[in-house]
Design an enzyme around this catalytic site. Structure first.
Site, PDB file in Angstrom:
ATOM      1  N   ASP A  55      -0.785   8.813  38.493  1.00 47.27           N
ATOM      2  CA  ASP A  55      -1.118   7.795  39.604  1.00 47.27           C
ATOM      3  C   ASP A  55      -0.595   8.942  40.650  1.00 47.27           C
ATOM      4  O   ASP A  55      -0.213   9.937  40.848  1.00 47.27           O
ATOM      5  CB  ASP A  55       0.544   6.872  39.540  1.00 47.27           C
ATOM      6  CG  ASP A  55      -0.177   5.731  38.701  1.00 47.27           C
ATOM      7  OD1 ASP A  55      -0.907   5.839  37.921  1.00 47.27           O
ATOM      8  OD2 ASP A  55       0.752   5.109  38.086  1.00 47.27           O
TER       9      ASP A  55
ATOM     10  N   TYR B 173       6.867  12.144  29.498  1.00 45.80           N
ATOM     11  CA  TYR B 173       7.533  11.716  31.305  1.00 45.80           C
ATOM     12  C   TYR B 173       9.014  12.072  31.737  1.00 45.80           C
ATOM     13  O   TYR B 173       9.699  11.662  30.371  1.00 45.80           O
ATOM     14  CB  TYR B 173       6.980  10.328  31.362  1.00 45.80           C
ATOM     15  CG  TYR B 173       5.551  10.174  31.446  1.00 45.80           C
ATOM     16  CD1 TYR B 173       5.053  10.796  32.629  1.00 45.80           C
ATOM     17  CD2 TYR B 173       5.009  10.214  30.794  1.00 45.80           C
ATOM     18  CE1 TYR B 173       3.581  10.294  32.623  1.00 45.80           C
ATOM     19  CE2 TYR B 173       3.529  10.119  30.884  1.00 45.80           C
ATOM     20  CZ  TYR B 173       2.779  10.271  31.605  1.00 45.80           C
ATOM     21  OH  TYR B 173       1.534   9.434  32.068  1.00 45.80           O
TER      22      TYR B 173
END
Length: 257
Positions: A57, A115
């Protein structure tokens, strides 16, 4: 006969704050767009195609990802790495390159991704730290966040923990590990004394999934998380999406080539 029979695999990292995400958008700076411009400039042509291992993103950083390029002719891209990185201006860095089989499919070869999301208390938070760490007004105690994070482990329907898009029908993803701990990745300087990290490893993630999991860890009990996972289509209040700048695609692991 294949029009671009030669294929090469780069490892890469990038500073996401400079870009509006990975995918090309008209009139917007993106990772894919800059890579294509620089590759075209250094190669002297635009007769190539690239695919990335992740479509991050806007604002999300990447410590280790991959990009694959398809070319019509064989090229010594290793010799071109210094020129490529010079023209990428430090915002994107290509760490290595190797030739791979033309039928190698980067997306299918991703085995797992990790992540890390970094956050800290708002107290005495220096603005310079905001490049990598999210300032949070309030969150649970570390032990409580650890318990909440563990509730995500396993294969679940994550419909209640992602941004649902009209063309998405499969919401089942497998989380291999999820935990919260005090991080030592940022020390001294302008960084807070206590920086927390939510770390999650999975086979794949949905749109905004990790950032919504972060918000849930800040505020939800393990039972609240389990209830949403058990009844993903329930009439739940939408889980907030944590800001992008605290998120780093920390590691991408590929199956053996």
């Amino acid at each position: 006969m294949l029009s671009r029979p030669y294929s090469y695999l780069f490892s890469l990292s990038y500073y996401g704050a400079r870009f509006k995400g990975w995918a090309k958008q008209k009139g917007q700076p993106t990772v894919e767009g800059k890579l294509e411009r620089v590759l075209g400039y250094v190669l002297g042509h635009d007769d190539f195609r690239i695919i990335g291992s992740s479509r991050t993103d806007s604002g999300v950083n990447c410590r280790r990802g991959f990009v694959q390029i398809f070319l019509r002719e064989k090229v010594d891209l290793g010799a071109l790495l210094p020129s490529l990185n010079q023209n990428l201006s430090g915002e994107i860095h290509l760490g290595s390159v190797q030739e791979v089989a033309r039928d190698f499919n980067l997306i299918q070869f991703v085995e797992r991704k990790t992540y890390r999301y970094f956050f800290a208390s708002a107290e005495n938070f220096h603005p310079f730290a905001s490049a990598y760490i999210t300032q949070v007004d309030g969150f649970q105690a570390l032990e409580s966040m650890q318990e909440s994070a563990s509730a995500f482990v396993g294969k679940h329907d994550f419909r209640a923990f992602c941004k649902v898009t009209p063309n998405k029908t499969d919401f089942v993803r497998e989380v291999l590990e999820a935990k919260v701990y005090l991080s030592d990745d940022f020390v001294e300087g302008f960084f807070p004394e206590k920086v927390y990290c939510f770390e999650v490893t999975g086979t794949g993630f949905l749109y905004h999934q990790v950032r919504k999991m972060v918000s849930a860890v800040w505020a939800f009990s393990p039972q609240e998380i389990q209830d949403r996972l058990a009844s993903p289509e329930g009439d739940w209040a939408q889980v907030p999406t944590a800001p992008a700048h605290g998120l780093v695609l920390w590691e991408t692991v590929l199956r053996s080539l």
